[in-house]
Design a protein around this motif. Structure first.
Motif: not given
Length: 214
Positions: A146, A140, A61, A181, A58, A136
């Motif tokens: 994630f 979120r 990313i 993911h 993470l 990402y």
């Protein structure tokens, strides 16, 4: 550029100091030293290579999203290819949003990224949003946490489309990073494929004592 003797006079330092400074600049790709010709400012200055720890998925990313600019090349609703459907364990008629985005740093292309997200999730995002922050971050923001991921690193050759986007030769060797993911219920919700030149990007792995045989 002036020669070593002239530079030592200009900056009032020894030729040894000048020689060391020039070696550092050459090592960083900022100048080119041509034997018997002279020293020239480099016209092909490359940005620093991006380093990513394999153990912190993470963080990597998020770092990519912060350090690069994005261009949306393609966005369409498609049937997922076989390898994507198998990862999602879905039926053949499952529709995905396929997005192709090019991430650049200092106007130089770094990552060619293809993502597949189930259509029922992807319809929440407009084309304008997909042209902005990382997927990402968008996921979120919609409450997709994630929880876990699986990453595969391999190699591929640049096809004409990817070569043109990354400004490399057709057939150039590339790193291929594939990720799936999962959310907190261990359900897959995003698949990503990323192609990049090893000259611009590298993955790092830290080894502990437990990784070495006794």
């Amino acid at each position: 550029m002036p020669g070593e003797e002239k530079l030592s006079q200009i900056f009032r330092v020894s030729r040894v100091t000048v020689r060391a400074a020039l070696a550092t600049l050459a090592g960083n790709g900022l100048i080119e030293r041509r034997q018997g010709v002279g020293t020239f400012v480099s016209t092909h200055i490359q940005p620093p290579r991006i380093h990513a720890p394999m153990s912190d998925l993470l963080a990597h990313i998020a770092d990519v999203g912060r350090s690069t600019q994005v261009e949306l090349l393609e966005l369409a609703s498609v049937g997922g290819p076989l390898h994507v459907r198998s990862l999602f364990n879905c039926e053949e008629d499952q529709v995905f949003q396929r997005a192709v985005r090019l991430r650049s740093m200092h106007n130089l292309p770094i990552f060619y990224v293809v993502t597949y997200v189930p259509e029922d999730i992807a319809r929440r995002f407009t084309r304008r949003e997909m042209s902005g922050p990382s997927l990402y971050k968008l996921l979120r923001g919609e409450g997709f946490n994630f929880k876990a991921g699986k990453q595969t690193v391999s190699a591929a050759l640049a096809d004409p489309t990817v070569a043109d986007a990354l400004d490399v030769e057709v057939g150039a060797p590339l790193l291929q990073i594939r990720r799936i993911h999962f959310n907190e219920r261990m359900q897959p919700f995003e698949y990503m494929e990323m192609l990049t030149s090893p000259a611009q990007f590298e993955l790092q792995m830290t080894l502990g004592s437990e990784d070495f045989p006794v």
